[in-house]
Design an enzyme around this catalytic site. Structure first.
Site, PDB file in Angstrom:
ATOM      1  N   LYS A   1      88.468 -36.161  19.151  1.00 47.05           N
ATOM      2  CA  LYS A   1      88.800 -34.734  19.286  1.00 47.05           C
ATOM      3  C   LYS A   1      90.321 -34.661  19.184  1.00 47.05           C
ATOM      4  CE  LYS A   1      87.697 -30.740  22.195  1.00 47.05           C
ATOM      5  NZ  LYS A   1      87.155 -29.854  21.174  1.00 47.05           N
TER       6      LYS A   1
HETATM    7  N1  PMP Z   1      82.053 -29.942  17.643  1.00 43.83           N
HETATM    8  C1  PMP Z   1      83.335 -29.557  17.647  1.00 43.83           C
HETATM    9  C2  PMP Z   1      84.109 -29.617  16.379  1.00 43.83           C
HETATM   10  C3  PMP Z   1      83.915 -29.097  18.825  1.00 43.83           C
HETATM   11  O1  PMP Z   1      85.200 -28.699  18.840  1.00 43.83           O
HETATM   12  C4  PMP Z   1      83.151 -29.016  20.004  1.00 43.83           C
HETATM   13  C5  PMP Z   1      83.768 -28.487  21.264  1.00 43.83           C
HETATM   14  N2  PMP Z   1      84.403 -29.502  22.010  1.00 43.83           N
HETATM   15  C6  PMP Z   1      81.813 -29.437  19.951  1.00 43.83           C
HETATM   16  C7  PMP Z   1      81.299 -29.898  18.758  1.00 43.83           C
HETATM   17  C8  PMP Z   1      80.943 -29.409  21.178  1.00 43.83           C
HETATM   18  O2  PMP Z   1      81.319 -30.418  22.082  1.00 43.83           O
HETATM   19  P1  PMP Z   1      81.142 -30.225  23.661  1.00 43.83           P
HETATM   20  O3  PMP Z   1      79.706 -29.871  23.892  1.00 43.83           O
HETATM   21  O4  PMP Z   1      81.490 -31.566  24.247  1.00 43.83           O
HETATM   22  O5  PMP Z   1      82.070 -29.155  24.068  1.00 43.83           O
END
Ligand code: PMP
Length: 303
Positions: free
Chosen positions: A157
């Site tokens: 991320k």
């Molecule tokens: N994909 C992307 C590109 C994201 O930015 C997010 C948000 N963090 C998610 C998926 C979902 O991840 P999470 O459930 O851990 O927030």
């Protein structure tokens, strides 16, 4: 955006207005940051952070991929997050830990820049609009694809990845859709600009595989767990674009989006153009945990 009182920067809680960086920070020029988006819920048993340990681990993993050594331990980061929430007197909030390359040298080589850490918290309601957890959202398939494997690592991320997400999001909004769904480099369904996706047909729940340029989200993980507990079959598999149009139900998951039903894709109606029964059952269980604080799976860290 509502300002909060304090932001944690490199070990100190400082006033919001003072949380600044230099224009020649490496991150500003080259997107060299890793970050998390975390939610703190006001449950019936008190305020609790959802998936705190997991988010910190992902921040470490994202940083490791980019050869960033975070100068704080996981315990210190955890304590700093909780201290930041408390310093702002929040019962419920969104939490943004950020690790970034600061000043040093401004060439592409990041290794001479400092490594800085900040934690901000703020109030944030439903991500994709009011009432959408019930009514669902209209989305489009993006003309932009996700970065191919071995280009920008999607398991990280990282700030730079979100340039792709911005293209997807802006295109969708300009065409009056709430969100864009990106395909992977092979044309299979990947994810939204900031959410994972689930597709339901004939009672079976499908979601793209973790190697398909997705961020493996914790809400995705939670939904898969809840679905299996409820007796549903969950398959991580390739999903062709057309499977979206003939799905019985589709929903998006993310820390910000929670579990958001999709009512149309490229103007094809999905199911009855409102939240479907399986989506509702999964949503009820998820929301029950974060609203009541009953935590059968040990997902919450109480303040
Ligand atoms: N994909 C992307 C590109 C994201 O930015 C997010 C948000 N963090 C998610 C998926 C979902 O991840 P999470 O459930 O851990 O927030």
């Amino acid at each position: 955006m509502n300002k909060s009182a304090k932001i944690w920067m490199n070990g100190e809680l400082i006033d919001w207005i003072d949380a600044k960086i230099h224009i020649l920070s490496h991150v500003v020029h080259y997107g060299s940051s890793t970050f998390e988006g975390i939610r703190c819920y006001d449950t019936l048993k008190g305020s609790a952070v959802l998936f705190l340990d997991e988010h910190i681990k992902r921040l470490r993993d994202s940083s490791k991929i980019y050869r960033i050594e975070i100068p704080y331990s996981e315990k210190e980061l955890k304590e700093a997050i909780i201290a930041t929430i408390q310093a702002n007197n929040f019962k419920v909030c969104y939490i943004r830990p950020l690790v970034y390359r600061g000043q040093g040298a401004l060439g592409v080589n990041p290794h001479r820049a400092s490594i800085e850490v900040a934690i901000a918290t703020w109030e944030w309601g439903t991500y994709l609009g009011e009432d959408v957890l019930e009514t669902g959202v209209d989305v489009r398939v993006s003309s932009w694809t996700r970065p191919a494997p071995n280009t920008l690592p999607s398991w990280a991320k990282a700030g730079g990845n979100y340039l792709n997400s911005q293209l997807i999001k802006m295109e969708a909004l300009m065409d009056d859709y709430a969100e864009g769904l990106a395909l992977d480099v092979n044309g299979y369904v990947s994810e939204g600009s900031g959410e994972n996706i689930f597709v339901i047909r004939d009672g079976i729940i499908y979601t793209p595989m973790s190697g398909q340029s997705i961020l493996p989200g914790f809400t995705r993980h939670a939904v898969m767990h809840i679905a299996k507990q409820q007796g549903y079959e969950v398959r991580e598999t390739l999903i062709p674009r057309e499977a979206l149009y003939v799905a019985d139900e589709v929903f998006l998951t993310g820390t910000a989006a929670e579990i958001t039903p999709v009512r149309s894709i490229d103007k094809y109606p999905i199911g009855n153009e409102k939240r479907g029964p399986i989506t509702e059952a999964l949503q009820n269980e998820y929301l029950k945990i974060v609203q009541t604080g009953e935590d059968p799976y040990n997902w919450l860290t109480f303040l």
